[in-house]
Scaffold this motif. Structure first.
Motif, PDB file in Angstrom:
ATOM      1  N   GLY A  55       0.829  -1.208   0.000  1.00 27.49           N
ATOM      2  CA  GLY A  55       0.000   0.000   0.000  1.00 27.49           C
ATOM      3  C   GLY A  55       0.855   1.245   0.000  1.00 27.49           C
ATOM      4  O   GLY A  55       0.568   2.211   0.713  1.00 27.49           O
ATOM      5  N   CYS A  56       1.911   1.238  -0.813  1.00 30.81           N
ATOM      6  CA  CYS A  56       2.874   2.353  -0.813  1.00 30.81           C
ATOM      7  C   CYS A  56       2.404   3.559  -1.600  1.00 30.81           C
ATOM      8  O   CYS A  56       3.037   4.621  -1.539  1.00 30.81           O
ATOM      9  N   GLY A  57       1.304   3.427  -2.338  1.00 32.34           N
ATOM     10  CA  GLY A  57       0.847   4.523  -3.183  1.00 32.34           C
ATOM     11  C   GLY A  57       1.508   4.479  -4.545  1.00 32.34           C
ATOM     12  O   GLY A  57       2.553   3.835  -4.732  1.00 32.34           O
ATOM     13  N   ALA A  58       0.919   5.155  -5.498  1.00 29.80           N
ATOM     14  CA  ALA A  58       1.431   5.113  -6.859  1.00 29.80           C
ATOM     15  C   ALA A  58       2.847   5.655  -6.961  1.00 29.80           C
ATOM     16  O   ALA A  58       3.656   5.198  -7.771  1.00 29.80           O
ATOM     17  N   GLY A  59       3.164   6.644  -6.123  1.00 26.81           N
ATOM     18  CA  GLY A  59       4.498   7.239  -6.188  1.00 26.81           C
ATOM     19  C   GLY A  59       5.526   6.560  -5.317  1.00 26.81           C
ATOM     20  O   GLY A  59       6.722   6.794  -5.463  1.00 26.81           O
ATOM     21  N   GLY A  60       5.078   5.700  -4.392  1.00 24.05           N
ATOM     22  CA  GLY A  60       6.015   5.009  -3.518  1.00 24.05           C
ATOM     23  C   GLY A  60       6.856   5.963  -2.695  1.00 24.05           C
ATOM     24  O   GLY A  60       8.083   5.851  -2.640  1.00 24.05           O
ATOM     25  N   TYR A  61       6.185   6.893  -1.998  1.00 23.98           N
ATOM     26  CA  TYR A  61       6.871   7.981  -1.279  1.00 23.98           C
ATOM     27  C   TYR A  61       7.971   7.471  -0.351  1.00 23.98           C
ATOM     28  O   TYR A  61       9.136   7.855  -0.461  1.00 23.98           O
ATOM     29  N   TRP A  62       7.618   6.596   0.584  1.00 21.43           N
ATOM     30  CA  TRP A  62       8.594   6.103   1.550  1.00 21.43           C
ATOM     31  C   TRP A  62       9.646   5.238   0.874  1.00 21.43           C
ATOM     32  O   TRP A  62      10.843   5.353   1.169  1.00 21.43           O
ATOM     33  N   ALA A  63       9.233   4.336   0.007  1.00 20.40           N
ATOM     34  CA  ALA A  63      10.173   3.418  -0.640  1.00 20.40           C
ATOM     35  C   ALA A  63      11.248   4.174  -1.409  1.00 20.40           C
ATOM     36  O   ALA A  63      12.439   3.844  -1.342  1.00 20.40           O
ATOM     37  N   ARG A  64      10.844   5.206  -2.131  1.00 23.37           N
ATOM     38  CA  ARG A  64      11.815   5.958  -2.929  1.00 23.37           C
ATOM     39  C   ARG A  64      12.748   6.779  -2.050  1.00 23.37           C
ATOM     40  O   ARG A  64      13.964   6.863  -2.301  1.00 23.37           O
ATOM     41  N   HIS A  65      12.212   7.413  -1.009  1.00 22.80           N
ATOM     42  CA  HIS A  65      13.073   8.189  -0.111  1.00 22.80           C
ATOM     43  C   HIS A  65      14.063   7.286   0.615  1.00 22.80           C
ATOM     44  O   HIS A  65      15.240   7.632   0.768  1.00 22.80           O
ATOM     45  N   LEU A  66      13.592   6.135   1.078  1.00 26.71           N
ATOM     46  CA  LEU A  66      14.474   5.225   1.798  1.00 26.71           C
ATOM     47  C   LEU A  66      15.546   4.647   0.877  1.00 26.71           C
ATOM     48  O   LEU A  66      16.714   4.527   1.265  1.00 26.71           O
ATOM     49  N   THR A  67      15.150   4.293  -0.332  1.00 27.01           N
ATOM     50  CA  THR A  67      16.120   3.769  -1.299  1.00 27.01           C
ATOM     51  C   THR A  67      17.196   4.802  -1.597  1.00 27.01           C
ATOM     52  O   THR A  67      18.391   4.473  -1.694  1.00 27.01           O
ATOM     53  N   ALA A  68      16.794   6.065  -1.722  1.00 28.90           N
ATOM     54  CA  ALA A  68      17.754   7.137  -1.991  1.00 28.90           C
ATOM     55  C   ALA A  68      18.741   7.320  -0.842  1.00 28.90           C
ATOM     56  O   ALA A  68      19.852   7.824  -1.046  1.00 28.90           O
ATOM     57  N   ARG A  69      18.335   6.895   0.379  1.00 31.23           N
ATOM     58  CA  ARG A  69      19.200   7.021   1.546  1.00 31.23           C
ATOM     59  C   ARG A  69      19.955   5.723   1.854  1.00 31.23           C
ATOM     60  O   ARG A  69      20.565   5.584   2.908  1.00 31.23           O
TER      61      ARG A  69
END
Length: 220
Positions: free
Chosen positions: A45-59
């Protein structure tokens, strides 16, 4: 005046969610360290943009996110299409389940994705569906829990349904909880839950009365 400030804060929050699909700041260093400790993670249920997943991956966190609204065009290595049914997959079994506002919207299983393959009717809460299929040791939760909400008509908060919280408490126990910055009208926290292990205790059988010499002797 105080009421008008609260109302404006609530309006701004809803506008931010509608316009940007986010309602909290990006994870700071403290939150990133927590996620790294329990990575790799999988968010349902991360949403279409994957807000948390993308921010965490970037970190530098090994994080993936799934959502039924993700299209093939937007799907990539970080954000993928799917729901709770992907949790038992071999590639996801070693990942820590991450739930962020899992039940804010009504969970409607998509035919072919989560159609009660295990013989049970699809549940009404996304979080409950995830916990039912998840076999890992830890759960990361972001949102409000029972007793956090400032709305007396919603004791379980606005993020996670009663069924999900009941399943969480029945199978896990909280080992860490930290407050998250946010709007005045919400009390979001990040919490870590560890699966509760049951240790059976077996008591030895009591000796019989005959062996103890407890029988009455009437002298006959």
């Amino acid at each position: 005046e105080r009421a008008s400030i609260w109302e404006r804060q609530a309006d701004l929050g809803e506008e931010s969610v509608a316009a940007h699909s986010w309602a909290c700041p990006p994870p700071d260093d403290r939150i990133v360290r927590i996620f790294k400790e329990f990575s790799p993670t999988i968010e349902i249920g991360c949403g279409a943009g994957g807000y948390w997943a993308r921010h965490l991956t970037a970190r530098g966190v090994d994080a993936v996110g799934y959502d039924v609204v993700v299209t093939k065009r937007k799907s990539d290595a970080t954000v993928r299409r799917g729901g709770p049914e992907v949790l038992p997959n071999k590639s996801n079994r070693g990942r820590t389940l991450f739930l962020c506002y899992p039940d804010e919207d009504v969970y409607r299983p998509v035919p072919g994705l989560d159609d009660g393959k295990d013989g049970l009717p699809p549940p009404g809460c996304l979080g409950e569906a995830c916990l039912r299929l998840y076999g890992g040791r830890h759960v990361i939760h972001v949102g409000e829990l029972h007793g956090d909400s400032l709305d007396s008509s919603s004791p379980y908060g606005r993020s996670t349904g009663a069924a999900t919280q009941a399943a969480l408490h029945a199978n896990f126990h909280c080992i860490l909880r930290v407050a998250l910055p946010g709007w005045l009208h919400v009390r979001d926290t990040l919490s870590i839950w560890r699966r509760t292990e049951i240790c059976p205790i077996v008591f030895g059988g009591e000796e019989s009365g005959a062996e103890d010499g407890d029988g009455d002797d009437d002298g006959d």
